[in-house]
Every structure is written in C-alpha cells, then in structure tokens.
Design a protein around this motif. Structure first.
Motif, PDB file in Angstrom:
ATOM      1  N   ILE A 281      34.062  53.513  11.711  1.00  0.00           N
ATOM      2  CA  ILE A 281      33.458  53.863  13.181  1.00  0.00           C
ATOM      3  C   ILE A 281      33.165  52.499  13.667  1.00  0.00           C
ATOM      4  N   MET A 282      33.159  52.082  15.154  1.00  0.00           N
ATOM      5  CA  MET A 282      33.269  51.029  15.878  1.00  0.00           C
ATOM      6  C   MET A 282      32.873  51.533  16.865  1.00  0.00           C
ATOM      7  N   ASN A 283      31.359  50.461  16.749  1.00  0.00           N
ATOM      8  CA  ASN A 283      30.586  50.570  17.817  1.00  0.00           C
ATOM      9  C   ASN A 283      30.649  49.510  18.592  1.00  0.00           C
ATOM     10  N   LYS A 284      31.147  49.675  20.135  1.00  0.00           N
ATOM     11  CA  LYS A 284      31.143  48.460  21.442  1.00  0.00           C
ATOM     12  C   LYS A 284      32.007  46.992  20.487  1.00  0.00           C
ATOM     13  N   GLY A 285      32.773  47.016  19.815  1.00  0.00           N
ATOM     14  CA  GLY A 285      33.598  46.309  19.141  1.00  0.00           C
ATOM     15  C   GLY A 285      33.064  45.729  17.460  1.00  0.00           C
TER      16      GLY A 285
ATOM     17  N   THR B   4      35.859  64.104  17.046  1.00  0.00           N
ATOM     18  CA  THR B   4      35.931  64.115  18.311  1.00  0.00           C
ATOM     19  C   THR B   4      35.114  64.400  19.029  1.00  0.00           C
ATOM     20  N   PHE B   5      33.396  64.983  18.300  1.00  0.00           N
ATOM     21  CA  PHE B   5      31.586  64.549  18.702  1.00  0.00           C
ATOM     22  C   PHE B   5      30.732  63.732  18.767  1.00  0.00           C
ATOM     23  N   PHE B   6      31.767  62.851  18.395  1.00  0.00           N
ATOM     24  CA  PHE B   6      30.959  61.429  17.904  1.00  0.00           C
ATOM     25  C   PHE B   6      31.810  60.064  19.207  1.00  0.00           C
ATOM     26  N   SER B   7      32.907  59.942  19.681  1.00  0.00           N
ATOM     27  CA  SER B   7      33.786  59.697  20.426  1.00  0.00           C
ATOM     28  C   SER B   7      33.728  59.885  21.600  1.00  0.00           C
ATOM     29  N   GLU B   8      33.233  60.883  22.085  1.00  0.00           N
ATOM     30  CA  GLU B   8      32.603  61.816  23.219  1.00  0.00           C
ATOM     31  C   GLU B   8      30.588  61.668  23.693  1.00  0.00           C
ATOM     32  N   LEU B   9      30.025  61.298  22.342  1.00  0.00           N
ATOM     33  CA  LEU B   9      28.253  61.257  21.980  1.00  0.00           C
ATOM     34  C   LEU B   9      27.834  60.093  22.073  1.00  0.00           C
ATOM     35  N   PHE B  10      29.028  58.878  21.963  1.00  0.00           N
ATOM     36  CA  PHE B  10      28.584  57.355  21.613  1.00  0.00           C
ATOM     37  C   PHE B  10      29.582  56.720  22.191  1.00  0.00           C
ATOM     38  N   GLY B  11      30.701  57.568  22.584  1.00  0.00           N
ATOM     39  CA  GLY B  11      32.103  56.406  22.956  1.00  0.00           C
ATOM     40  C   GLY B  11      32.231  55.654  21.199  1.00  0.00           C
ATOM     41  N   TRP B  12      32.113  55.971  20.388  1.00  0.00           N
ATOM     42  CA  TRP B  12      32.583  55.763  19.256  1.00  0.00           C
ATOM     43  C   TRP B  12      34.310  55.549  19.175  1.00  0.00           C
ATOM     44  N   GLU B  13      34.434  54.225  18.450  1.00  0.00           N
ATOM     45  CA  GLU B  13      36.251  54.166  18.253  1.00  0.00           C
ATOM     46  C   GLU B  13      36.084  54.167  16.697  1.00  0.00           C
ATOM     47  N   PHE B  14      37.677  54.171  16.597  1.00  0.00           N
ATOM     48  CA  PHE B  14      37.902  54.546  15.091  1.00  0.00           C
ATOM     49  C   PHE B  14      39.184  54.494  14.685  1.00  0.00           C
ATOM     50  N   GLU B  15      39.157  53.531  13.391  1.00  0.00           N
ATOM     51  CA  GLU B  15      40.482  52.423  12.640  1.00  0.00           C
ATOM     52  C   GLU B  15      40.486  52.659  11.169  1.00  0.00           C
ATOM     53  N   LEU B  16      42.019  53.445  11.268  1.00  0.00           N
ATOM     54  CA  LEU B  16      42.089  53.699   9.919  1.00  0.00           C
ATOM     55  C   LEU B  16      42.467  52.657   8.557  1.00  0.00           C
TER      56      LEU B  16
ATOM     57  N   TYR C 267      18.791  47.016  18.608  1.00  0.00           N
ATOM     58  CA  TYR C 267      20.286  47.868  18.323  1.00  0.00           C
ATOM     59  C   TYR C 267      20.599  47.990  19.379  1.00  0.00           C
ATOM     60  N   GLU C 268      22.045  48.139  19.349  1.00  0.00           N
ATOM     61  CA  GLU C 268      23.082  48.730  20.494  1.00  0.00           C
ATOM     62  C   GLU C 268      22.893  50.524  20.288  1.00  0.00           C
ATOM     63  N   HIS C 269      22.334  50.995  21.894  1.00  0.00           N
ATOM     64  CA  HIS C 269      23.159  52.653  21.696  1.00  0.00           C
ATOM     65  C   HIS C 269      23.849  52.293  21.111  1.00  0.00           C
ATOM     66  N   GLY C 270      23.988  53.968  19.697  1.00  0.00           N
ATOM     67  CA  GLY C 270      25.153  54.273  19.437  1.00  0.00           C
ATOM     68  C   GLY C 270      24.863  53.456  18.164  1.00  0.00           C
ATOM     69  N   GLN C 271      24.104  52.585  17.813  1.00  0.00           N
ATOM     70  CA  GLN C 271      24.588  51.625  16.451  1.00  0.00           C
ATOM     71  C   GLN C 271      23.014  52.143  15.409  1.00  0.00           C
ATOM     72  N   PHE C 272      24.224  52.347  13.980  1.00  0.00           N
ATOM     73  CA  PHE C 272      22.574  52.944  13.163  1.00  0.00           C
ATOM     74  C   PHE C 272      21.467  51.818  12.620  1.00  0.00           C
ATOM     75  N   SER C 273      19.982  52.047  12.716  1.00  0.00           N
ATOM     76  CA  SER C 273      18.722  50.899  12.954  1.00  0.00           C
ATOM     77  C   SER C 273      18.388  51.433  11.935  1.00  0.00           C
ATOM     78  N   TRP C 274      18.105  52.451  11.290  1.00  0.00           N
ATOM     79  CA  TRP C 274      17.157  53.238  10.117  1.00  0.00           C
ATOM     80  C   TRP C 274      17.903  53.703   9.631  1.00  0.00           C
ATOM     81  N   VAL C 275      17.467  54.144   7.607  1.00  0.00           N
ATOM     82  CA  VAL C 275      17.269  55.013   6.994  1.00  0.00           C
ATOM     83  C   VAL C 275      15.257  54.991   6.557  1.00  0.00           C
TER      84      VAL C 275
END
Length: 264
Positions: free
Chosen positions: A182-186, A159-171, A7-15
C-alpha cells in the motif's frame, strides 16, 4: 522511521489491543517487549492503558466488554487510519459499499474514532486527532512498523481503499505469494495479502507488525510467557518474521528487518 508528531490523511497512526483480561495482557506485553504500561484518565469511562517505550507512546490496551466476550469474540489488535474528517470519511466508506460498524465517537479531548468494514469483510479503525495524534514513534525496534490486510478478495479491497483514501498499490517482487504494498502519498503504508485455503476458518482481518532486533529471541520469550507460535520464525528476502498469539489469543507479527530503511 523515528519520531512522529503528525500523520497524513490515509496513514496508519495507531494500534491497540482489545483484551479479555487487561491485567494479564498488560503483564505479557510489558515482559515481552519491555514496554511500560501507563493508565489513562478516562474520566469514569472503560479502562485504557497506553504502552510506552523510552517515553514514546506506541500502542494501547483496552478491556473487552463482557457482552463481546460472551459472543466469543477473540482478543484483537486493532489498526487505526488517520483521517482529516472522520464524519466525511465514514459517509464516503458507506457510499463505496463499506459498513460503518461503530459510529463516530468522541474520545474526551483526544480525538474521535470509528470503525468501518470494507466490502471484502475486514474491520479497520479510523482516527481523527484532537490532542492525540497517535504513536510518537514507529518502525524502530520495539514499535509498530507495518499494518497488513488479509482478505480473500484483494481486488475488491484495493478498489475500495483506493477510492476512499487515494491509496495506490505496488506488487512486491520479493514475496513468495502475491503481495500488494500500500502506498499513501508516495509512502509505504502497509500491505495486502490474499488468503488462500490455508486460512480456512479465519475471517478477513488487519494485523499489526512490531519491529524487533531478533525475531527468534522474541518468539522464544513469547513461548516462555505463555504465548503460542502461529507461524514459527522464517526468513524473507528483507528480514525474518514470526506470527505470535498472546496467552489470550491476540495475534500479532514481529519482524526483524535486514535494513530498517525499508520501512521509511
């Protein structure tokens, strides 16, 4: 969708589910989804079960400590984000205004975990792998396929998660309520939904979605097994979903997608 070996850094991997009664929870989810429950060797630590389907590890189950139960903490499905450096990530989270609610803990040779609380109030897990990378398979029917934050302060969380992981967001243009993908590395990596007055009394939280082929059938089966419907099955433009509470109160979502490629 399909099998996962990393999994990429910032990607959900487990529940995983922290249950009041691990034995009863085990029976419910095995019966509901057809999962197999395999006891982990915790080398004298608290019991932990790995749920598998078709030989693929997909989710976990833990027993809630008695002191937590005494505090009235409900059973909870926890969501974990893969990180490259868990110590650096927790330190950065605190510097950004978050809280490290469970310090970094090494889990034998599997990896290391921690929990943080974002400034909007929701808790989420962090996971740095050693020998255990997370779920072997995602998105396909029977496996987890989505992770969603419910919060009253979307902007603060973004704001928090974009700065922590570099997440981007699409409405999302398809949601009846404002919904931020939530977009993580596209790659799509979950969503954020704003809590309105209908959520009165509920704290901010993350929830896990499991992909199914028939949301109505799973909802009906959950009721037969003692579960409850928080939200009866309903249609969205991309599928049909329901919100279910297991007999102990652990809440999760199921969704039958019109097109599973939407989760790629």
């Amino acid at each position: 969708m399909g099998t996962m070996s990393s999994y990429e850094h910032g990607q959900f991997s487990w529940v995983d589910l922290t249950a009041h009664d691990i034995a009863d929870a085990r029976t419910f989810y095995e019966s509901l989804f057809g999962w197999s429950a395999v006891d982990s060797d915790t080398q004298g630590g608290p019991p932990y079960v790995i749920f598998e389907l078709e030989g693929h590890k997909l989710a976990g189950l833990a027993q809630m400590p008695e002191e937590m139960k005494a505090q009235g903490i409900p059973p909870t499905w926890n969501n974990y984000i893969n990180v490259d450096d868990i110590n650096a990530t927790t330190e950065k989270a605190v510097a950004l205004g978050g809280t490290n609610t469970m310090p970094v803990m090494k889990v034998l040779d599997a990896g290391s975990l921690a929990f943080i609380q974002d400034p909007s109030g929701a808790h989420v897990g962090l996971w740095q792998k050693d020998k255990f990378h997370g779920a072997d398979r995602v998105n396909d029917p029977g496996y987890f396929g989505w992770n969603e934050l419910h919060t009253r302060d979307v902007d603060k969380a973004k704001t928090f998660f974009s700065e922590l992981f570099g997440w981007e967001f699409e409405l999302s243009p398809d949601s009846p309520h404002p919904y931020h993908v939530i977009m993580n590395k596209g790659r799509m990596n979950g969503g954020i939904l704003e809590m309105n007055e209908e959520w009165d009394g509920f704290p901010p939280h993350w929830t896990a979605y499991f992909t199914v082929t028939d949301a109505d059938a799973i909802a009906g089966k959950a009721k037969e097994l003692g579960g409850k419907m928080c939200v009866e099955p309903f249609d969205l433009s991309f599928g049909r979903m329901a919100v279910i509470s297991d007999p102990q109160g652990g809440t999760f979502c199921v969704i039958a997608m019109n097109d599973l490629s939407d989760l790629d």
